[in-house]
Design a protein around this motif. Sequence first.
Motif, PDB file in Angstrom:
ATOM      1  N   LYS A 135       7.242  -6.808 -16.836  1.00  9.12           N
ATOM      2  CA  LYS A 135       7.463  -5.447 -16.371  1.00  9.12           C
ATOM      3  C   LYS A 135       6.188  -4.907 -15.723  1.00  9.12           C
ATOM      4  CE  LYS A 135      10.987  -4.484 -19.872  1.00  9.12           C
ATOM      5  NZ  LYS A 135      11.379  -3.631 -21.029  1.00  9.12           N
ATOM      6  N   ALA A 136       6.301  -3.685 -15.189  1.00  7.68           N
ATOM      7  CA  ALA A 136       5.205  -3.103 -14.416  1.00  7.68           C
ATOM      8  C   ALA A 136       3.916  -3.009 -15.225  1.00  7.68           C
ATOM      9  CB  ALA A 136       5.607  -1.717 -13.916  1.00  7.68           C
ATOM     10  N   GLU A 137       4.035  -2.678 -16.530  1.00  8.57           N
ATOM     11  CA  GLU A 137       2.839  -2.508 -17.358  1.00  8.57           C
ATOM     12  C   GLU A 137       2.005  -3.789 -17.395  1.00  8.57           C
ATOM     13  OE1 GLU A 137       3.588  -2.142 -21.490  1.00  8.57           O
ATOM     14  OE2 GLU A 137       1.715  -1.093 -21.906  1.00  8.57           O
ATOM     15  N   LEU A 138       2.679  -4.923 -17.576  1.00  5.84           N
ATOM     16  CA  LEU A 138       1.967  -6.186 -17.658  1.00  5.84           C
ATOM     17  C   LEU A 138       1.431  -6.611 -16.291  1.00  5.84           C
ATOM     18  CD1 LEU A 138       1.129  -8.248 -19.719  1.00  5.84           C
ATOM     19  CD2 LEU A 138       3.238  -9.505 -19.312  1.00  5.84           C
ATOM     20  N   GLN A 139       2.167  -6.298 -15.224  1.00  2.46           N
ATOM     21  CA  GLN A 139       1.679  -6.610 -13.881  1.00  2.46           C
ATOM     22  C   GLN A 139       0.408  -5.808 -13.566  1.00  2.46           C
ATOM     23  OE1 GLN A 139       5.003  -5.973 -11.243  1.00  2.46           O
ATOM     24  NE2 GLN A 139       5.907  -7.970 -11.704  1.00  2.46           N
ATOM     25  N   ALA A 188      -3.116 -11.794 -19.932  1.00  2.54           N
ATOM     26  CA  ALA A 188      -2.565 -10.441 -19.865  1.00  2.54           C
ATOM     27  C   ALA A 188      -1.466 -10.257 -20.906  1.00  2.54           C
ATOM     28  CB  ALA A 188      -2.023 -10.172 -18.464  1.00  2.54           C
ATOM     29  N   ALA A 189      -0.636 -11.277 -21.076  1.00  6.65           N
ATOM     30  CA  ALA A 189       0.437 -11.192 -22.070  1.00  6.65           C
ATOM     31  C   ALA A 189      -0.124 -11.086 -23.482  1.00  6.65           C
ATOM     32  CB  ALA A 189       1.352 -12.416 -21.951  1.00  6.65           C
ATOM     33  N   LYS A 190      -1.178 -11.857 -23.754  1.00 13.57           N
ATOM     34  CA  LYS A 190      -1.788 -11.813 -25.089  1.00 13.57           C
ATOM     35  C   LYS A 190      -2.435 -10.460 -25.366  1.00 13.57           C
ATOM     36  CE  LYS A 190      -0.930 -15.627 -27.228  1.00 13.57           C
ATOM     37  NZ  LYS A 190      -0.177 -15.568 -28.496  1.00 13.57           N
TER      38      LYS A 190
END
Length: 577
Positions: free
Chosen positions: A496-500, A535-537
Motif C-alpha cells: 500500500k501507499a504507506e509502505l511505498q 521497508a516491510a520489516k
Amino acid sequence: MKGKLLRAEGHLANVIPIHLDASFFFERAVRSLDRNHVDKALKYFRKAVEYEPENPVNHCNMAGILSEKGDYEASNAVLAHVLDVVDPSMTECYFYMANNYANMDRFEEAEQALVTYLEEDTQGQFMTEAEEMMELLYYELDRPAKLNRIKSRKGVVEHDQARELLEQGKFAQAAELLEGISPDYPDYLAARNNLALAYYYMGLFPKAKETIAEVLEQEPGNLHALCNLAIFHQNENRADQVLLLIKKLRVIVPFQHEQVYKLATTMGILGQHDTAYVHFRRLLKDEETAADPALAHYAAVAAYNTGRYDSAERLWRHVGKLDPGSEVSRYYLSGLEAVRQGEKDPEKLSYHYHLPFDEQFRQWENYGNGIPEEMKNDPLIRSSFFWALRHGDRATKLQVIHALGMIGDYEVQQALESFIQEPGEDQELVEVARSVLNGLDSEGAKQDDSPVLRPLTALSKRSIPKIESMTEQTETKPSSHWQAVVDRALQMSEAKAELQQEMERLWTDYVSRVHPEVPGTKQIEGLAAGLEYLAAKIHSRPVTYQSIADRYGISAATVSKYARQINKVCNAKPPVL
C-alpha cells in the motif's frame, strides 16, 4: 492319531506368541541401531509408525534415522507432518528441522526454524545446542538472528534488549519494551527494577517510585530496589526515609559484581562517600572490572569527596591511561590542582563519567557545530539532559531544550512532547520547546508508534540530491540506475501507499549517504528486493527473504545481502518489539 494330536497340542502349548505392536518394532529398531544397522532400524521405526501413527515419538525417531542417513529433506517432511497433523505441541521438531536445514546449508530456513523453536518451546530442552547453532548462523548470515523472545527463559531476550537500550541512553524505548514484559512475567523483578530506572532517567519519578514499590512488595530485601528507593526518596527530600535506608545499605556486603557496583554508586549518590569508596576499590581489584575507566573515575570521585586527594590523583591518572581520548581525567586533575593551590574551594563532585553540565555546554558552544555525535549517544549525557529538563532551573531548562533540538531523535521528541504537556510549567519554556519540536517535524521527522530510533534531523543535515534530478553524473556511471532501483521496487511491490512511501524515504536516505557512488546494472534487482524487504520489516509486515526472492527471481541470500547493505548505511533497524 488322537495321541499325535495331543502331542502336537502339547508342543503348541510351549510356544510363546509374538505380539506385533509398536513397542515390538521400537525394541527391534533400538537393537538394530546398537549394532549400527541403520537401514534395518529405519524399517522397524516405519513399522512402529504404522502401528501407532498418532504417537509423535515414533515419527521423530524415524526422522532422526533419515537425518543420520543424510536424507534431510525426507526427515524434515516427517517433522513437518508431526507439527501439522500428529502433535503441534512437539516444538522440539523445529529444532530438529533447523539442524537439517543447517546441514543442507539453507541457513535462512535454519534460522527461521530455530527462532520458532526458541519462541515457542516452553521447556528449553535444547537451549545449549540452540545457542551454539545461533552462533553458527550468526557467522554464516553475518547478522544476529531476528529473535524477539525465548519462551523458556521468560522474557530474558526482551530484558537484555531493554538493558542495551538503557545503556545507550534510549530510555523511552527501554521503557516501552519493559512495559511489555512486566504483565507477562510479574515475578521477573530485574525487568521491573530496570523499568523503574527507565522512568527515573526520563524524570518520571511518580511512575518510577510506584514500580519500585511493586518490586519491594514481592521481595522486601531486593538490593536493587532498595537502592533505587533510597535515591527516589532523596529526590523528594524525605531525609528520614533516606537515613533508614542508608542504615540498611551500609551493613550489606554483596559479592556479585553487579550488586557491588549498584551499592557503590548508590551510596555515592546518597553522599556516603566513604562506603562508596570502599566498594569501588573492591571492584578495581577484580580482573573483570579493573580496566573500566568509568569505574576508576567513580573511585576517584569518592576519594576526592572524602579528602583523599593523593588517591584521587592516582586514580584520575589511571583513567587517563585507560581512556586517553577522554577529556574527563584532564578536567578533574586540573580542578584538583586548583583546589590544592587554593585557587578553588573544594566541592562535592557527582558520580558521572562525563564533564559537568556547564562545562559541556561551554565546549559545545566552542565547537560551533553543535553537539559532537559521540556525545549525543552517551547515555549519561542524555539522562542528564532529561533530568535537567524536568528538574533544572529556568536557565538550565532553556539550554537543555536547545541542546535537545541539536540531537533531535525519537527520545528527544518523546521528552519534549511530555514537557509541553507538563502542568504548571513555565509557558515561555513550553513555547520554546514547542518551537523546537515543530522545527524537528518540519525537517522530516516522522512520528511513528514503533520504537525505531530514527534521527529526525538526518535528512536535513545533508545536501540530498533528489532521485529524479540526479542527471549530472558521469557517463560511465549513469544516474538512471538510482531511479531504476526504486522504480523496480515500487513496480514489484504489492504494498500500500504507506509502505511505498517508506521505500522512497529509505532509498532517498541511502542515496544521500553513499552519493556519488551509484549501483551497477547487475545490482538493481538485488537492491530493489533488499529495499522492499527492509521497508516491510520496519513496518512490521510479515515477510521473509525467500518470499521476496521468489517474486524477483533471485536467491534469498541475495535479498539478505542487499537488505543488510542498505540497513548498514541507513541504520534503519526494524523494531525490537
